[in-house]
Design a protein around this motif. Structure first.
Motif, PDB file in Angstrom:
ATOM      1  N   TYR A  59       0.832  -1.188   0.000  1.00 20.94           N
ATOM      2  CA  TYR A  59       0.000   0.000   0.000  1.00 20.94           C
ATOM      3  C   TYR A  59       0.872   1.244   0.000  1.00 20.94           C
ATOM      4  CZ  TYR A  59      -3.562   3.389   1.118  1.00 20.94           C
ATOM      5  OH  TYR A  59      -4.392   4.469   1.065  1.00 20.94           O
ATOM      6  N   ASP A  60       0.465   2.232  -0.800  1.00 19.97           N
ATOM      7  CA  ASP A  60       1.154   3.518  -0.878  1.00 19.97           C
ATOM      8  C   ASP A  60       0.291   4.554  -0.168  1.00 19.97           C
ATOM      9  OD1 ASP A  60       2.128   6.068  -1.715  1.00 19.97           O
ATOM     10  OD2 ASP A  60       3.105   5.102  -3.427  1.00 19.97           O
ATOM     11  N   MET A  61       0.768   5.069   0.932  1.00 19.32           N
ATOM     12  CA  MET A  61      -0.009   6.015   1.723  1.00 19.32           C
ATOM     13  C   MET A  61      -0.218   7.336   0.985  1.00 19.32           C
ATOM     14  SD  MET A  61      -0.722   4.444   4.581  1.00 19.32           S
ATOM     15  CE  MET A  61      -1.213   5.762   5.689  1.00 19.32           C
ATOM     16  N   ASP A  62       0.649   7.672   0.037  1.00 17.45           N
ATOM     17  CA  ASP A  62       0.567   8.936  -0.677  1.00 17.45           C
ATOM     18  C   ASP A  62      -0.413   8.845  -1.846  1.00 17.45           C
ATOM     19  OD1 ASP A  62       1.180  11.581  -1.271  1.00 17.45           O
ATOM     20  OD2 ASP A  62       2.791  11.011  -2.631  1.00 17.45           O
ATOM     21  N   THR A  63      -0.258   7.825  -2.675  1.00 15.48           N
ATOM     22  CA  THR A  63      -1.103   7.689  -3.869  1.00 15.48           C
ATOM     23  C   THR A  63      -2.368   6.881  -3.614  1.00 15.48           C
ATOM     24  OG1 THR A  63      -0.030   5.655  -4.612  1.00 15.48           O
ATOM     25  CG2 THR A  63       0.968   7.749  -5.300  1.00 15.48           C
ATOM     26  N   GLN A  64      -2.471   6.227  -2.460  1.00 14.73           N
ATOM     27  CA  GLN A  64      -3.600   5.381  -2.080  1.00 14.73           C
ATOM     28  C   GLN A  64      -3.726   4.154  -2.981  1.00 14.73           C
ATOM     29  OE1 GLN A  64      -7.227   7.677  -1.386  1.00 14.73           O
ATOM     30  NE2 GLN A  64      -5.984   9.530  -1.487  1.00 14.73           N
ATOM     31  N   GLU A  65      -2.646   3.750  -3.571  1.00 13.11           N
ATOM     32  CA  GLU A  65      -2.680   2.580  -4.445  1.00 13.11           C
ATOM     33  C   GLU A  65      -2.417   1.310  -3.653  1.00 13.11           C
ATOM     34  OE1 GLU A  65      -0.219   2.905  -7.876  1.00 13.11           O
ATOM     35  OE2 GLU A  65      -1.078   4.830  -8.487  1.00 13.11           O
ATOM     36  N   LEU A  66      -3.224   0.312  -3.944  1.00 10.96           N
ATOM     37  CA  LEU A  66      -3.145  -0.992  -3.298  1.00 10.96           C
ATOM     38  C   LEU A  66      -2.784  -2.048  -4.330  1.00 10.96           C
ATOM     39  CD1 LEU A  66      -3.992  -2.977  -0.873  1.00 10.96           C
ATOM     40  CD2 LEU A  66      -6.162  -3.104  -2.097  1.00 10.96           C
ATOM     41  N   THR A  67      -1.861  -2.928  -3.987  1.00  8.44           N
ATOM     42  CA  THR A  67      -1.510  -4.038  -4.872  1.00  8.44           C
ATOM     43  C   THR A  67      -1.146  -5.251  -4.032  1.00  8.44           C
ATOM     44  OG1 THR A  67       0.816  -3.342  -4.961  1.00  8.44           O
ATOM     45  CG2 THR A  67      -0.632  -2.568  -6.739  1.00  8.44           C
ATOM     46  N   ASP A  68      -1.081  -6.378  -4.705  1.00 10.86           N
ATOM     47  CA  ASP A  68      -0.506  -7.599  -4.122  1.00 10.86           C
ATOM     48  C   ASP A  68      -1.164  -8.038  -2.816  1.00 10.86           C
ATOM     49  OD1 ASP A  68       1.381  -7.628  -6.227  1.00 10.86           O
ATOM     50  OD2 ASP A  68       2.658  -6.233  -5.121  1.00 10.86           O
ATOM     51  N   VAL A  69      -2.486  -7.948  -2.749  1.00 10.76           N
ATOM     52  CA  VAL A  69      -3.200  -8.469  -1.588  1.00 10.76           C
ATOM     53  C   VAL A  69      -3.274  -9.986  -1.708  1.00 10.76           C
ATOM     54  CG1 VAL A  69      -5.365  -8.504  -0.296  1.00 10.76           C
ATOM     55  CG2 VAL A  69      -4.631  -6.399  -1.453  1.00 10.76           C
ATOM     56  N   GLU A  70      -2.835 -10.675  -0.690  1.00  7.91           N
ATOM     57  CA  GLU A  70      -2.994 -12.126  -0.666  1.00  7.91           C
ATOM     58  C   GLU A  70      -3.130 -12.598   0.776  1.00  7.91           C
ATOM     59  OE1 GLU A  70      -1.158 -16.326  -2.327  1.00  7.91           O
ATOM     60  OE2 GLU A  70      -0.257 -14.434  -2.939  1.00  7.91           O
ATOM     61  N   ILE A  71      -4.203 -13.348   1.018  1.00  5.52           N
ATOM     62  CA  ILE A  71      -4.415 -13.986   2.317  1.00  5.52           C
ATOM     63  C   ILE A  71      -4.621 -15.469   2.055  1.00  5.52           C
ATOM     64  CG2 ILE A  71      -5.860 -14.109   4.381  1.00  5.52           C
ATOM     65  CD1 ILE A  71      -6.678 -11.204   3.846  1.00  5.52           C
ATOM     66  N   THR A  72      -3.825 -16.280   2.696  1.00  4.11           N
ATOM     67  CA  THR A  72      -3.908 -17.734   2.538  1.00  4.11           C
ATOM     68  C   THR A  72      -4.315 -18.349   3.868  1.00  4.11           C
ATOM     69  OG1 THR A  72      -2.182 -17.711   0.839  1.00  4.11           O
ATOM     70  CG2 THR A  72      -2.637 -19.819   1.914  1.00  4.11           C
ATOM     71  N   VAL A  73      -5.357 -19.174   3.830  1.00  2.00           N
ATOM     72  CA  VAL A  73      -5.906 -19.787   5.034  1.00  2.00           C
ATOM     73  C   VAL A  73      -5.831 -21.302   4.903  1.00  2.00           C
ATOM     74  CG1 VAL A  73      -7.978 -20.088   6.446  1.00  2.00           C
ATOM     75  CG2 VAL A  73      -7.494 -17.860   5.387  1.00  2.00           C
TER      76      VAL A  73
END
Length: 195
Positions: A59-73
């Motif tokens: 996450y980029d706090m300046d641009t508010q861009e989110l990438t590469d979310v992964e949750i493995t259960v």
């Protein structure tokens, strides 16, 4: 997961501009709950949790861009506070943990609704099938942790609904004994990864 962090997080970070760049965050396993609730014969919702998981996002706090979310259960880690029920949930009627030992949620963007709320739409893979899943996300806090690891940490609540029949999990749907819609709940402290 958190394009929605702009206002509150920006204020919290005004004195620390070095954070205004992409950083990796990891879910703190000791301060994360991944839970679900599902209707049982119309009387009450049954609560369950998954105890073995890992995940993170960039996450980029300046641009508010989110990438590469992964949750493995790890699906075999399910607990609903009743041993017989847990064994049933692990078998082929529900999670079929021997054939499908993990489920994953992945996403590459988010949509803000306010300074501290928004949605993240990604994909949930369960029982070998992948379906879209939208989570409603709230940023509860963004600050340096006051003790222990002392890393910059995001406090996040996320909720969504999974229709289990969409993954082929149809046991007890037609007779209404177990609800089709499953409420997914994620409460986490996501720690910034240094370096």
């Amino acid at each position: 997961m958190i394009r929605t962090l702009a206002g509150t997080a920006a204020i919290a970070l005004a004195a620390t501009p070095a954070l205004a760049e992409p950083h990796r965050y990891e879910l703190d396993p000791t301060h994360t709950t991944i839970a679900f609730m599902v209707d049982h014969i119309g009387y009450a919702d049954t609560l369950g949790v998954f105890l073995d998981f890992e995940g993170g996002f960039t996450y980029d706090m300046d641009t508010q861009e989110l990438t590469d979310v992964e949750i493995t259960v790890k699906t075999a880690s399910v607990q609903s506070f009743n041993e017989a029920r847990d064994n049933h949930v692990r078998n082929k009627d529900f999670l079929d943990v021997e054939q499908f030992p993990v489920m994953t949620f992945t996403a590459d963007s988010g949509t803000p609704a306010s300074d501290t709320t928004g949605t993240v739409t990604g994909n949930l893979t369960l029982l070998g099938k992948t379906q879209p899943l939208t989570l409603d996300v709230t940023l509860k806090k963004a600050a340096d942790y006051p003790f222990g690891h002392k890393r910059f940490t995001l406090g996040i609540s996320a909720k969504g609904t999974v229709q289990r029949s969409a993954y082929g999990m149809t046991y007890a749907v037609d007779n209404g004994f177990v609800g089709d819609d499953v409420q997914l709940i994620i409460e986490t402290e996501a720690m910034r990864v240094d370096g």
